[in-house]
Scaffold this motif. Sequence first.
Motif, PDB file in Angstrom:
ATOM      1  N   PHE A 294      62.530 -40.558  49.670  1.00 53.62           N
ATOM      2  CA  PHE A 294      62.830 -39.592  48.617  1.00 53.62           C
ATOM      3  C   PHE A 294      63.274 -38.260  49.198  1.00 53.62           C
ATOM      4  N   ASP A 295      62.598 -37.791  50.224  1.00 59.66           N
ATOM      5  CA  ASP A 295      62.922 -36.482  50.801  1.00 59.66           C
ATOM      6  C   ASP A 295      64.316 -36.459  51.414  1.00 59.66           C
ATOM      7  N   THR A 296      64.801 -37.602  51.879  1.00 52.81           N
ATOM      8  CA  THR A 296      66.118 -37.675  52.512  1.00 52.81           C
ATOM      9  C   THR A 296      67.227 -37.943  51.503  1.00 52.81           C
ATOM     10  N   PHE A 297      66.981 -38.849  50.562  1.00 52.49           N
ATOM     11  CA  PHE A 297      68.050 -39.316  49.682  1.00 52.49           C
ATOM     12  C   PHE A 297      67.884 -38.928  48.218  1.00 52.49           C
ATOM     13  N   GLY A 298      66.743 -38.342  47.855  1.00 53.21           N
ATOM     14  CA  GLY A 298      66.595 -37.825  46.506  1.00 53.21           C
ATOM     15  C   GLY A 298      66.237 -38.876  45.478  1.00 53.21           C
ATOM     16  N   ASN A 299      66.469 -38.521  44.219  1.00 50.34           N
ATOM     17  CA  ASN A 299      65.966 -39.298  43.090  1.00 50.34           C
ATOM     18  C   ASN A 299      67.050 -40.093  42.367  1.00 50.34           C
ATOM     19  N   ASP A 300      68.264 -40.135  42.941  1.00 48.68           N
ATOM     20  CA  ASP A 300      69.354 -40.790  42.207  1.00 48.68           C
ATOM     21  C   ASP A 300      70.105 -41.797  43.070  1.00 48.68           C
ATOM     22  N   VAL A 301      69.381 -42.522  43.906  1.00 56.01           N
ATOM     23  CA  VAL A 301      69.997 -43.585  44.695  1.00 56.01           C
ATOM     24  C   VAL A 301      70.188 -44.800  43.783  1.00 56.01           C
ATOM     25  N   SER A 302      71.418 -44.990  43.314  1.00 50.53           N
ATOM     26  CA  SER A 302      71.664 -46.083  42.369  1.00 50.53           C
ATOM     27  C   SER A 302      72.162 -47.343  43.061  1.00 50.53           C
ATOM     28  N   ASN A 303      72.699 -47.208  44.264  1.00 50.43           N
ATOM     29  CA  ASN A 303      73.310 -48.359  44.924  1.00 50.43           C
ATOM     30  C   ASN A 303      72.877 -48.472  46.372  1.00 50.43           C
ATOM     31  N   THR A 304      72.551 -49.677  46.768  1.00 54.26           N
ATOM     32  CA  THR A 304      72.260 -49.980  48.168  1.00 54.26           C
ATOM     33  C   THR A 304      72.905 -51.309  48.506  1.00 54.26           C
ATOM     34  N   LYS A 305      73.078 -51.537  49.794  1.00 52.79           N
ATOM     35  CA  LYS A 305      73.612 -52.807  50.266  1.00 52.79           C
ATOM     36  C   LYS A 305      72.915 -53.158  51.567  1.00 52.79           C
ATOM     37  N   ALA A 306      72.275 -54.329  51.617  1.00 52.40           N
ATOM     38  CA  ALA A 306      71.653 -54.790  52.852  1.00 52.40           C
ATOM     39  C   ALA A 306      72.750 -55.214  53.819  1.00 52.40           C
ATOM     40  N   LEU A 307      72.701 -54.704  55.041  1.00 48.98           N
ATOM     41  CA  LEU A 307      73.748 -54.967  56.018  1.00 48.98           C
ATOM     42  C   LEU A 307      73.349 -56.049  57.018  1.00 48.98           C
ATOM     43  N   ASP A 308      72.129 -56.596  56.890  1.00 45.85           N
ATOM     44  CA  ASP A 308      71.690 -57.629  57.817  1.00 45.85           C
ATOM     45  C   ASP A 308      71.675 -58.987  57.144  1.00 45.85           C
TER      46      ASP A 308
END
Length: 308
Positions: A294-308
């Motif tokens: 949370f401290d790094t990316f905040g409260n509005d991370v709507s998208n992620t993608k696993a790269l492994d």
Amino acid sequence: MRFSPAVIFAFGLLLCGASLASAQHRLALQGNGKLAIVDRDGKIEWEMKWGGIHDLHVLPNGNFLVQQGAAKVAEIDVKKKEVVWSYDSAKSNGNEGKRIEVHAFQPLADGGMMIAESGAQRIIEIDRSGKLLREIKMKVEHPNAHTDTRLARKLDNGNYLVCHEGDGFLREYDATGKIVWEYDVPLFGKEPKGGHGPESWGDKCFSAVRLPSGNTLIATGNGHSVLEVTPEKEVVWKVEQKELPNITLAWVTTLEVLKNGNYLIGNCHAGKGQPLLIELEPKTKKVVWTFDQFDTFGNDVSNTKALD
């Protein structure tokens, strides 16, 4: 040879540690004004300034395909940290002068691009020169350039699976634009309540995945849940807001089905102390890994993608 209870306990801790380490993931995500790659130890290994997004793809060449501003789709050369291709839906193929937002797109196997255009209520396919190859009109009961769609995907059968956020519907269109299946995301007897955090309530579905079984996995947005629905529209599996230990689901966003069969679930607007991402073993609903920065990316991370 017999081991003391203390040795057995210590060995058990080592096994647990190994299991947790193997469950960690290398991720691509956006938050707090930056697009980033985070390694398996949770450290940022790459980043560049970038605004908010609602979709994210990693191309075979390692480049990112992301939203840029309200209506552009952009390819970023990760090594050079620069945009090497873009398409502006607000200025192209008949949309000049319209309010257009783009929240979903997908690179296609033939090298083309699928884009869901909110405001124009259509899905298009283009080539890399921007030439319009196909147009599919969508059904939208509550037109709004910001909420006509969230994620949309072209399926292996050639149909399009579209989350209509404003309508609270998931609709599957064939190549002619005919609706061949739709699902009204349920409110489960509750009245809608505004907001974006855990206190809100609604049916604003964000993403959906068609499973090999033919069932559909749905991230319900401010419905704070993930549902598995049969073609007959029966809910056969779900995980609810307060069901997972010490986790509160808020705006449930992206879904990935990992190679190990686990689900990777995006948990946006959940607030400090809550994970941004959850890996869940579906049969047991065991949480095997969480990502909380949370401290790094905040409260509005709507998208992620696993790269492994």
